[in-house]
Design an enzyme around this catalytic site. Sequence first.
Site, PDB file in Angstrom:
ATOM      1  NE  ARG A  16       4.776   1.421  -1.135  1.00 41.49           N
ATOM      2  CZ  ARG A  16       5.584   1.576  -0.097  1.00 41.49           C
ATOM      3  NH1 ARG A  16       6.702   2.237  -0.246  1.00 41.49           N
ATOM      4  NH2 ARG A  16       5.282   1.103   1.073  1.00 41.49           N
ATOM      5  CB  CYS A  72      -0.875   0.025   1.238  1.00 38.22           C
ATOM      6  SG  CYS A  72      -1.809  -1.470   1.463  1.00 38.22           S
ATOM      7  CD1 TRP A 106      -0.584  -6.114  -3.106  1.00 35.05           C
ATOM      8  CD2 TRP A 106      -0.655  -6.821  -0.989  1.00 35.05           C
ATOM      9  NE1 TRP A 106      -0.146  -7.413  -3.086  1.00 35.05           N
ATOM     10  CE2 TRP A 106      -0.186  -7.877  -1.804  1.00 35.05           C
ATOM     11  CE3 TRP A 106      -0.767  -7.040   0.383  1.00 35.05           C
ATOM     12  CZ2 TRP A 106       0.161  -9.120  -1.290  1.00 35.05           C
ATOM     13  CZ3 TRP A 106      -0.430  -8.295   0.893  1.00 35.05           C
ATOM     14  CH2 TRP A 106       0.027  -9.316   0.056  1.00 35.05           C
ATOM     15  CE  LYS A 156      13.301 -12.329  -9.570  1.00 34.92           C
ATOM     16  NZ  LYS A 156      14.027 -12.160  -8.340  1.00 34.92           N
ATOM     17  CD  GLU A 188      16.532 -14.297  -7.195  1.00 33.79           C
ATOM     18  OE1 GLU A 188      15.955 -14.684  -6.178  1.00 33.79           O
ATOM     19  OE2 GLU A 188      16.255 -13.225  -7.771  1.00 33.79           O
ATOM     20  CG  HIS A 201      17.553 -37.761  -2.443  1.00 28.09           C
ATOM     21  ND1 HIS A 201      17.877 -39.027  -2.025  1.00 28.09           N
ATOM     22  CD2 HIS A 201      18.733 -37.138  -2.704  1.00 28.09           C
ATOM     23  CE1 HIS A 201      19.196 -39.169  -2.003  1.00 28.09           C
ATOM     24  NE2 HIS A 201      19.736 -38.032  -2.408  1.00 28.09           N
ATOM     25  CG  ASN A 245       0.283   2.307   3.708  1.00 28.16           C
ATOM     26  OD1 ASN A 245      -0.772   2.228   3.101  1.00 28.16           O
ATOM     27  ND2 ASN A 245       1.381   2.846   3.201  1.00 28.16           N
ATOM     28  N   GLY A 246      -0.580  -0.827   6.802  1.00 27.56           N
ATOM     29  CA  GLY A 246      -0.288  -1.648   7.983  1.00 27.56           C
ATOM     30  C   GLY A 246      -1.455  -2.565   8.282  1.00 27.56           C
ATOM     31  CE  LYS A 269      11.356  -3.575  -5.934  1.00 28.82           C
ATOM     32  NZ  LYS A 269      12.039  -4.764  -6.474  1.00 28.82           N
ATOM     33  CD  GLU A 290       9.424 -12.363  -8.217  1.00 29.04           C
ATOM     34  OE1 GLU A 290       8.799 -11.875  -7.281  1.00 29.04           O
ATOM     35  OE2 GLU A 290      10.656 -12.261  -8.332  1.00 29.04           O
TER      36      GLU A 290
HETATM   37  O1  M6R Z   1      12.876  -5.438  -0.064  1.00 31.69           O
HETATM   38  P1  M6R Z   1      13.311  -6.806   0.367  1.00 31.69           P
HETATM   39  O2  M6R Z   1      14.596  -7.205  -0.255  1.00 31.69           O
HETATM   40  O3  M6R Z   1      13.344  -6.967   1.844  1.00 31.69           O
HETATM   41  O4  M6R Z   1      12.195  -7.775  -0.194  1.00 31.69           O
HETATM   42  C1  M6R Z   1      12.195  -9.137   0.084  1.00 31.69           C
HETATM   43  C2  M6R Z   1      11.266  -9.888  -0.844  1.00 31.69           C
HETATM   44  O5  M6R Z   1       9.945  -9.458  -0.657  1.00 31.69           O
HETATM   45  C3  M6R Z   1      11.648  -9.702  -2.308  1.00 31.69           C
HETATM   46  O6  M6R Z   1      12.969 -10.086  -2.561  1.00 31.69           O
HETATM   47  C4  M6R Z   1      10.704 -10.528  -3.216  1.00 31.69           C
HETATM   48  O7  M6R Z   1      10.922 -11.895  -3.029  1.00 31.69           O
HETATM   49  C5  M6R Z   1      10.899 -10.126  -4.680  1.00 31.69           C
HETATM   50  N1  M6R Z   1       9.634 -10.015  -5.340  1.00 31.69           N
HETATM   51  C6  M6R Z   1      11.714 -11.079  -5.437  1.00 31.69           C
HETATM   52  O8  M6R Z   1      11.841 -10.760  -6.775  1.00 31.69           O
END
Ligand code: M6R
Length: 622
Positions: free
Chosen positions: A27, A2, A75, A499, A495, A518, A101-102, A617, A502
């Site tokens: 965000r 948010c 959000w 990528k 990672e 396994h 927010n929160g 974000k 997501e």
């Molecule tokens: O801002 P941060 O690095 O603390 O964020 C952590 C995760 O939310 C962030 O890396 C998330 O997994 C990304 N969408 C990955 O691409």
Amino acid sequence: MCGIVGYIGSKQASPFLVGGLRRLEYRGYDSAGIATINSPEGIRITRVAGRVDQLDQAVSRRPQVATTGIGHTRWATHGPATEENAHPHVGGHGVLALTHNGVIENYETLKQGLLALGYTFHSATDSEVIAHLMAECLKNISAAPNATTDSVDRYVEAVQQTLVQLRGTYGLAIVFRDRPDMIIAARLGSPLVIGVGRGEHFLASDTSPLVGFTERIVYLADHQLAVLRADSIQVIHRDEGKVRPNVQQLSSQTQEVDLGGFPHYMLKEIYEQPESIRNALRGRLDKDNGTAKFGGLNLTPQQLRSVRRLLLTGCGTSWHSAMVGEYIIEELARLPVEVEYASELRYRNPPLEHDTLIFGITQSGETADTLAALREMKRKGHHTLAICNVIGSSIAQEADGGIYLHAGPEIGVASTKAFTSQLTVLSLLALHFGRLRGLSFEAGQRIIARLEELPELIERTLECHDKVRTVAARFADATNFLYLGRNTNFPSALEGALKLKEISYIHAEGYPAAEMKHGPIALVDEHTPSVFIIPRGVVYDKVLSNLQEVKARGGPVIAIVDHHDPQVARLADEVISVPATEEFLQPIVTAIPMQLLAYEIATLRGCDVDKPRNLAKSVTVE
Ligand code: M6R
């Protein structure tokens, strides 16, 4: 997650509000709205279950005269993304409106009390509860026999009475029907920053909406409340009373971000990596002593030498960086390293000696779990350090010290350049600790030489883009992917899989290549591509055997290699070549083709790569 904006001054509020929300779009959000005070109508709410563009159209349909207003991108947490659940929420039949927010944990109890008092709820949110609760407090204060009708104190008192009843986190912006000359903001665990102008003030949940409007900012701290008027700001701390606002300069790093000719921020940020890595290295290589240097650890060499263990924590991509860091630091510095998900660490009570140093790794510096985990470690007496990108973020401010990535703003929700900058900083850290312990001067110099080559190496790596496009076209219809690697390339595989999933919504799993037999090998068939990260190194032959096991079961293989190997070329369906480097730097190089592969597949599938569904974000809720 948010976003909040606010404006008070002599200009029309809505252009700043809508423009500010547009800058907060990165965000992640699913609905948006503004509240403006249009005399004599009172508070006007405009909300949409959709994008800021739709909000812009809705706002333009009715002329606005308001010079005071607040806005929000939501959000969804409590209740789906509908217009009713979008912010701002109105309290007490239109006496006030607020954005939040929160998360309020005790909202259900508070709601029951307000229902009993006759309040009607139009949304499923916890935020509407705050609005009605505040209206109720304001009503009671105003009804007191000695109440002064319009006094600012009356409103401040109502906000304070509300805040003490809330359990959870909040960043709040509030406007009042009868006081169009005032916005009240309050913070606990959700960032807010005030932009100081001439005859006007701005409010936002991060600095991006403020760029170009002012260079002077005030970060609100936890338990602080601010009264914004066109020509003044008053900051009040819950325990300390009135405090002098600490006006700071907006960092030059927070420049206006545009696409620079790229179709998406993600692609732009992938291509920025030679420069972002250069910035992570800048001023930190000490060739004379064969080591790395940092300005902000706030620890003496003696204190650093007495550290016996590191604990690296973070979430998502930052957690993957921590895992790579574990391999590199243990290898170069011979120092034990633990890695923990921040979300787990915050509720665990691991037995840690006081000579354990804690690093929170985070791009945004606002991730709620990472912030809470660091606070918990700090409470237990550990020195906490942040490896962070966003200057002035909550984690950067609260940690005892740290290292900035200097990667520049990362707008794409999928983290790319922050990941490789985190790995660069962790390599520097490994070198630094190594040189304080057993690593020789010669080894230090060799590592420095390799680090210096990195930006140019990444430029050459980006040349694989055409090949990656071909690979993406061939496999874009797959519904499952495996990513496999060993040693430092195991977290790289995690990672790579993150990528892809997501931004393309394809199910992808990362595994240590040898672990595949396994269980995950059961998934291998002719429709499930496996991405093998197989550069030269100590486990090269082993990974080659794993690759053969996949081929033997008819699984298509995409191999990421750093040299020509006829055997891999014969076995793999596609081979992506990247330049060779030291084993500990391979994850930085091999990240590039995996980022590009995810990007190309997602665009071929028509996905919104910069704003993938359901994602935010910075994840500022638990
Ligand atoms: O801002 P941060 O690095 O603390 O964020 C952590 C995760 O939310 C962030 O890396 C998330 O997994 C990304 N969408 C990955 O691409």
